[in-house]
Enzyme design. Structure first.
Site, PDB file in Angstrom:
ATOM      1  N   CYS A  78     -27.600  -9.043 -16.763  1.00  0.00           N
ATOM      2  CA  CYS A  78     -26.988  -8.616 -18.024  1.00  0.00           C
ATOM      3  C   CYS A  78     -27.896  -8.970 -19.199  1.00  0.00           C
ATOM      4  CB  CYS A  78     -25.630  -9.315 -18.178  1.00  0.00           C
ATOM      5  SG  CYS A  78     -24.923  -9.174 -19.844  1.00  0.00           S
ATOM      6  N   GLY A 134       0.800  -1.224   0.000  1.00  0.00           N
ATOM      7  CA  GLY A 134       0.000   0.000   0.000  1.00  0.00           C
ATOM      8  C   GLY A 134       0.829   1.267   0.000  1.00  0.00           C
ATOM      9  N   CYS A 167     -18.623 -12.266 -20.086  1.00  0.00           N
ATOM     10  CA  CYS A 167     -19.934 -12.249 -20.720  1.00  0.00           C
ATOM     11  C   CYS A 167     -19.955 -13.200 -21.927  1.00  0.00           C
ATOM     12  CB  CYS A 167     -20.267 -10.827 -21.148  1.00  0.00           C
ATOM     13  SG  CYS A 167     -21.989 -10.574 -21.601  1.00  0.00           S
ATOM     14  N   CYS A 199     -25.917 -11.932 -21.459  1.00  0.00           N
ATOM     15  CA  CYS A 199     -25.642 -13.273 -20.944  1.00  0.00           C
ATOM     16  C   CYS A 199     -26.579 -13.652 -19.796  1.00  0.00           C
ATOM     17  CB  CYS A 199     -24.185 -13.400 -20.495  1.00  0.00           C
ATOM     18  SG  CYS A 199     -23.813 -12.563 -18.947  1.00  0.00           S
ATOM     19  N   CYS A 243     -22.747  -6.762 -19.127  1.00  0.00           N
ATOM     20  CA  CYS A 243     -21.520  -6.967 -18.345  1.00  0.00           C
ATOM     21  C   CYS A 243     -20.403  -6.069 -18.893  1.00  0.00           C
ATOM     22  CB  CYS A 243     -21.039  -8.404 -18.458  1.00  0.00           C
ATOM     23  SG  CYS A 243     -22.075  -9.621 -17.656  1.00  0.00           S
TER      24      CYS A 243
END
Lengths: 258, 293
Positions: free
Chosen positions: B245, B36, B276, B248, B270
């Site tokens: 979606c 980080g 997808c 899909c 998606c």
């Protein structure tokens, strides 16, 4: 008041190259005591205040502070992390220009709540409740809690700055010309508010001002500075009513009578 | 040797010279050691404008080898300008195999999404980062933000979240949502939707972040705690979508809104094109089986 000093300065000096900022200043400040530092502009008042509040590294001298656990610590031997922690918990700093001490682009509530969040408070409802409570104590209406300080008047900004500093219950507050630039009626209300808060919270304060009336109203003790030196100090009423040093006599006699 | 091979012979492998790659690898190693923490590095001029992934490209160029399989996505899609160009760039300068399949890639360079398919150990996710400093819009001074990271003074980050709740009634930050890494550094996960934040937590893949213009590299090593900041009474929540979606039929994925016409027609699909397409392919394969029966 106890018999132990809260803050003490010994032979404190700050030089800017060959120029003197302030030199050889020594004093003790007791818990709950308000000390006014007066003098004309350029006399080293603000330099002294910054050296005391660790915002400016002094050239020589020692500043010690009584921590909450009773230990008397040399401020400039503490780590920066400890000093900054002290700054945002046990101390407050009220700037002459509120824009220096506030975050102008976040709401009043967040300004007051910032110190609480810095201390690890993670409950939005509690933070907001403290912020609203403090706005009330400095006479800012509750429905202004989500307004930005930009939308506030000068007097309101100054009161907001005070609330932001006092929310963590500090023991010592530094103030640099807290009433500078405010008109007299707003000044009077602010002084009244400050007097009340200082008494209620048993705050110790160091107030820098060029206004002797402010010093008379707020402070127990006074220190008069000229060209970086303390020329006279004592109880406020004594110094103002019976000035000893020639410069203090000049200063007192210069007050405009209305 | 073909004309193209002669042409690329003028480049060092993966465009950057070896000394630069070593410098960047040192920065990456340091970043992995301090999860980080933003490690400064001497970012090079790349043959693309700032903001197009110069940081990500340099990180990828420094870690890629001849055996790697590269996937590049832009907002989840394999077929948008940024993704296609960077993929073509590495095909040219490193001659590596590329793929659009998440599972087959060893390095995935991404602009602002994490693939829906879970990543596995051994994969590396390289983020393109525009502004690495999570505190930047609250505190403009770099000297001050560095000090705040060093001393772990993160109260200001919560001021931003407080402002969100005060103004909108909930935490309205939806992307670049600040996280705390391994309980120490507060980090900007780059402008990924906060939907992807939970995927960073304890991920088996190595996550590297490169900011070219700002000259910073940071990292989240595998199996590292990544926690999104929040309030006790306003806990962190990801976006949810009402409809599945449109292509899909998948639920629980991050959807893009696609405007279809100027009469308010729109569909939600998606944003991860690979995920997808795979679902569509398996659905049609299933249909094909049924037809055969």
């Amino acid at each position: 008041m106890t018999d132990q000093a809260l803050l003490s300065a010994r032979s404190l000096s700050k030089h800017y190259g060959n120029r003197i900022g302030c030199t050889d200043i020594s004093f003790d400040l007791w818990p709950g005591e308000v000390l006014a530092v007066v003098g004309e502009s350029g006399s080293g008042k603000t330099t002294l205040l910054n050296c005391l509040s660790t915002r400016l590294l002094p050239t020589s001298g020692v500043v010690s502070y009584r921590m909450r656990d009773g230990a008397f610590r040399d401020l400039y031997r503490m780590s920066e992390a400890e000093r900054r922690f002290l700054m945002r918990t046990d101390w407050g700093f009220v700037h002459q220009n509120p824009a220096d001490g506030l975050r102008m682009t976040v709401s009043a509530g967040a300004n007051v709540g910032e110190r609480l969040m810095a201390l690890g408070e993670r409950h939005y409802g509690n933070i907001r409740a403290s912020a609203t409570d403090w706005l009330g104590r400095v006479e800012i209406a509750h429905d202004r809690v989500d307004d930005e300080p930009r939308a506030f008047s000068g007097g309101m900004r100054q009161r907001l700055q005070i609330a932001r500093n006092l929310v963590t219950g500090p023991r010592l507050v530094f103030m640099d010309e807290p009433t500078g630039g405010l008109d007299v009626s707003v000044q009077a209300r602010l002084l009244d508010l400050l007097r009340g808060l200082v008494q209620e919270m048993e705050l110790a304060a160091i107030v820098v001002t060029h206004d002797l009336a402010v010093a008379r109203l707020l402070s127990h003790r006074i220190m008069v500075m000229k060209e970086g030196r303390a020329v006279e100090s004592g109880l406020t009423d004594r110094v103002l009513d019976d000035p000893q040093a020639p410069y203090t006599q000049l200063l007192v006699s210069s007050i405009l009578q209305v | 040797m073909s004309a193209t091979a002669e042409h690329i012979a003028r480049y060092n492998f993966a465009y950057l010279d070896e000394q630069t790659k070593r410098m960047i690898r040192r920065a990456i190693l340091k970043a992995i050691s301090i999860p980080g923490y933003q490690v400064p590095f001497a970012s090079r001029e790349m043959p693309m404008p700032y903001g197009w992934g110069t940081g990500g490209v340099q990180v990828t160029a420094s870690i890629i080898g001849p055996d790697d399989v590269l996937k590049v996505i832009d907002q989840g899609a394999d077929d948008t300008t940024n993704a296609v160009s960077i993929r073509a760039f590495f095909q040219t300068v490193a001659d590596v195999a590329t793929t659009t399949e998440t599972g087959k890639a060893t390095i995935i360079q991404t602009r602002h999404r994490i693939p829906e398919e879970s990543l596995t150990a051994g994969q590396v996710l390289v983020y393109q980062v525009p502004i690495p400093e999570p505190l930047r819009f609250l505190e403009p001074r770099e000297t001050e933000t560095r000090k705040m990271h060093a001393l772990e003074e993160y109260g200001l980050m919560h001021v931003k979240l407080y402002e969100d709740i005060a103004r909108h009634g909930h935490i309205a930050t939806t992307y670049a949502y600040p996280v705390k890494v391994e309980g120490r550094y507060v980090m900007d996960p780059s402008p990924t939707p906060k939907f992807d934040n939970p995927k960073m937590h304890m991920s088996p893949a190595l996550q590297l972040f490169g900011a070219g213009r700002e000259k910073r590299i940071y990292a989240v090593p595998p199996f590292t705690r990544v926690e999104s900041l929040d309030f006790e009474d306003h806990p962190f929540q990801v976006q949810t979508f009402e409809e599945p979606c449109a292509l899909c039929g998948g639920t629980g994925t991050y959807l893009d809104e696609v405007v279809l016409d100027d009469r308010g027609g729109r569909m939600f699909v998606c944003s991860d094109t690979d995920y997808c397409e795979k679902r569509q392919a398996s659905a049609s394969a299933l249909l094909g089986e049924e037809d055969a029966r």
